[in-house]
Write a protein that holds these residues in place. Structure first.
Motif, mmCIF file in Angstrom:
data_model
loop_
_atom_site.group_PDB
_atom_site.id
_atom_site.type_symbol
_atom_site.label_atom_id
_atom_site.label_comp_id
_atom_site.label_asym_id
_atom_site.label_seq_id
_atom_site.Cartn_x
_atom_site.Cartn_y
_atom_site.Cartn_z
ATOM 1 N N PHE A 42 -21.313 41.050 -13.382
ATOM 2 C CA PHE A 42 -20.123 40.428 -13.966
ATOM 3 C C PHE A 42 -19.036 40.235 -12.905
ATOM 4 N N LYS A 43 -18.870 41.247 -12.053
ATOM 5 C CA LYS A 43 -17.840 41.204 -11.020
ATOM 6 C C LYS A 43 -18.072 40.080 -10.031
ATOM 7 N N VAL A 44 -19.309 39.921 -9.570
ATOM 8 C CA VAL A 44 -19.582 38.881 -8.586
ATOM 9 C C VAL A 44 -19.413 37.491 -9.193
ATOM 10 N N SER A 45 -19.834 37.332 -10.452
ATOM 11 C CA SER A 45 -19.701 36.028 -11.113
ATOM 12 C C SER A 45 -18.236 35.672 -11.337
ATOM 13 N N SER A 46 -17.455 36.637 -11.828
ATOM 14 C CA SER A 46 -16.049 36.363 -12.120
ATOM 15 C C SER A 46 -15.233 36.172 -10.842
ATOM 16 N N THR A 47 -15.556 36.943 -9.809
ATOM 17 C CA THR A 47 -14.814 36.808 -8.547
ATOM 18 C C THR A 47 -15.126 35.486 -7.876
ATOM 19 N N LYS B 111 -13.337 32.778 -9.743
ATOM 20 C CA LYS B 111 -11.907 32.775 -9.450
ATOM 21 C C LYS B 111 -11.604 32.072 -8.131
ATOM 22 N N TYR B 112 -12.330 32.449 -7.084
ATOM 23 C CA TYR B 112 -12.014 31.906 -5.755
ATOM 24 C C TYR B 112 -12.696 30.570 -5.472
ATOM 25 N N SER B 113 -13.581 30.139 -6.387
ATOM 26 C CA SER B 113 -14.143 28.796 -6.234
ATOM 27 C C SER B 113 -13.107 27.741 -6.614
ATOM 28 N N LYS B 114 -12.017 28.202 -7.233
ATOM 29 C CA LYS B 114 -10.925 27.292 -7.609
ATOM 30 C C LYS B 114 -9.796 27.300 -6.580
ATOM 31 N N GLY C 161 -18.913 22.566 -1.782
ATOM 32 C CA GLY C 161 -17.589 23.103 -2.105
ATOM 33 C C GLY C 161 -16.746 23.404 -0.875
ATOM 34 N N ASN C 162 -15.439 23.198 -0.991
ATOM 35 C CA ASN C 162 -14.522 23.533 0.105
ATOM 36 C C ASN C 162 -13.585 24.673 -0.289
ATOM 37 N N SER C 163 -14.057 25.466 -1.244
ATOM 38 C CA SER C 163 -13.246 26.591 -1.716
ATOM 39 C C SER C 163 -13.404 27.797 -0.800
ATOM 40 N N VAL C 164 -12.511 28.749 -0.978
ATOM 41 C CA VAL C 164 -12.585 30.017 -0.246
ATOM 42 C C VAL C 164 -13.908 30.720 -0.550
ATOM 43 N N ALA C 165 -14.347 30.659 -1.804
ATOM 44 C CA ALA C 165 -15.602 31.305 -2.201
ATOM 45 C C ALA C 165 -16.792 30.661 -1.503
ATOM 46 N N SER C 166 -16.845 29.330 -1.505
ATOM 47 C CA SER C 166 -17.961 28.616 -0.883
ATOM 48 C C SER C 166 -18.053 28.905 0.606
ATOM 49 N N ILE C 167 -16.918 28.914 1.262
ATOM 50 C CA ILE C 167 -16.890 29.159 2.702
ATOM 51 C C ILE C 167 -17.301 30.592 3.019
ATOM 52 N N GLU D 265 -6.396 33.408 2.238
ATOM 53 C CA GLU D 265 -7.712 32.782 2.109
ATOM 54 C C GLU D 265 -8.799 33.746 2.581
ATOM 55 N N LEU D 266 -8.512 34.406 3.689
ATOM 56 C CA LEU D 266 -9.458 35.386 4.229
ATOM 57 C C LEU D 266 -9.619 36.551 3.252
ATOM 58 N N GLY D 267 -8.515 36.942 2.624
ATOM 59 C CA GLY D 267 -8.567 38.013 1.627
ATOM 60 C C GLY D 267 -9.406 37.613 0.430
ATOM 61 N N GLY D 268 -9.331 36.350 0.041
ATOM 62 C CA GLY D 268 -10.134 35.855 -1.070
ATOM 63 C C GLY D 268 -11.617 35.884 -0.738
ATOM 64 N N ALA D 269 -11.954 35.459 0.479
ATOM 65 C CA ALA D 269 -13.350 35.488 0.919
ATOM 66 C C ALA D 269 -13.865 36.924 0.951
ATOM 67 N N LYS D 270 -13.017 37.843 1.388
ATOM 68 C CA LYS D 270 -13.399 39.257 1.424
ATOM 69 C C LYS D 270 -13.674 39.781 0.021
ATOM 70 N N SER D 271 -12.868 39.376 -0.946
ATOM 71 C CA SER D 271 -13.075 39.805 -2.333
ATOM 72 C C SER D 271 -14.413 39.309 -2.870
ATOM 73 N N VAL D 272 -14.751 38.062 -2.546
ATOM 74 C CA VAL D 272 -16.021 37.488 -2.995
ATOM 75 C C VAL D 272 -17.196 38.240 -2.387
ATOM 76 N N LEU D 273 -17.128 38.484 -1.079
ATOM 77 C CA LEU D 273 -18.235 39.154 -0.398
ATOM 78 C C LEU D 273 -18.338 40.627 -0.791
ATOM 79 N N SER D 274 -17.208 41.256 -1.059
ATOM 80 C CA SER D 274 -17.235 42.655 -1.501
ATOM 81 C C SER D 274 -17.887 42.769 -2.870
ATOM 82 N N ALA D 275 -17.576 41.813 -3.758
ATOM 83 C CA ALA D 275 -18.183 41.801 -5.086
ATOM 84 C C ALA D 275 -19.684 41.575 -4.979
#
Length: 225
Positions: A22-27, A30-33, A87-93, A188-198
């Protein structure tokens, strides 16, 4: 009605696994937007990072499915899901950079990755055959088969455990490269970190589930004595 008390061993791990998924999907959602200021797509980032490490011969391809992104060390190809590829989002990158981290690990022969790749055949066979041999051994009272089943499943558990440093290292590499190349900045870097941590938590959950399942097999085998 028969109740398998050994299943209780699995419950905490299964709860953690469900939470991690659930965490990885929701995170990711969130950051794909959240678009990146550089405007790069995941495919472009992967290509830039691969080329910067001299990995010009590794193609970046589309693969079906959501969050199905992976680097194939056997065929030396990176496959990105459509959402990450375009995608050019923080999550995609972040995801694209993480998979690039695996390609760099492969080039540098990162020890945990080498070990994991070397035990893939045994781990795959173990995960498929262990329960069959274990159950046959239990039904027919063949303790040798029970022991072989447990041993084979242990190989699958070792694979899950050795996956952890591989995944964490790939994420750390990704974040450092994204920062050093100026592809992501600040939040942006913090967002990518959240995605990868999840995402990393799903591997932790998988390892915990495998260990719990191994303990369950041992418990069942001993309770039959």
């Amino acid at each position: 009605m028969y109740f398998d008390s050994s299943f209780i061993i699995l419950i905490p791990a299964l709860i953690i696994a469900a939470w991690a998924q659930f965490k990885v999907s929701s995170t990711f959602e969130k950051y794909s937007k959240v678009g990146s200021s550089g405007g790069y797509t995941g495919a472009q980032v992967a290509r830039i990072l691969l080329d910067s490490y001299g990995l010009y011969d590794i193609p970046v391809e589309l693969t079906p499915g959501r969050l199905s992104d992976h680097y194939d060390p056997t065929r030396r190809v990176m496959r990105l899901s459509e959402e990450v590829y375009y995608g050019n989002s923080v999550a995609s990158i972040g995801v694209a950079a993480h998979e690039t981290g695996h390609a760099i690990q492969h080039k540098e022969r990162y020890a945990p990755l080498v070990i994991r790749n070397s035990i893939v055949p045994v781990a795959n066979f173990g995960s498929n055959a262990s329960w069959i041999l274990f159950l046959l051994g239990m039904v027919f009272g063949l303790k040798g088969l029970v022991s072989i089943g447990i041993l084979l499943f242990t190989a699958a558990v070792v694979f899950q455990i050795i996956t952890l440093p591989v995944e964490f290292n790939a994420s750390n590499r990704a974040l450092k490269i994204l920062e050093s190349k100026g592809i992501l900045y600040g939040s942006e870097l913090g967002g990518a970190k959240s995605v990868l941590s999840a995402a990393a938590m799903t591997y932790v959950a998988a390892a915990l589930t495998a260990v719990a399942q191994l303990l369950r097999l041992i418990f069942i085998s001993r309770s039959d004595d």
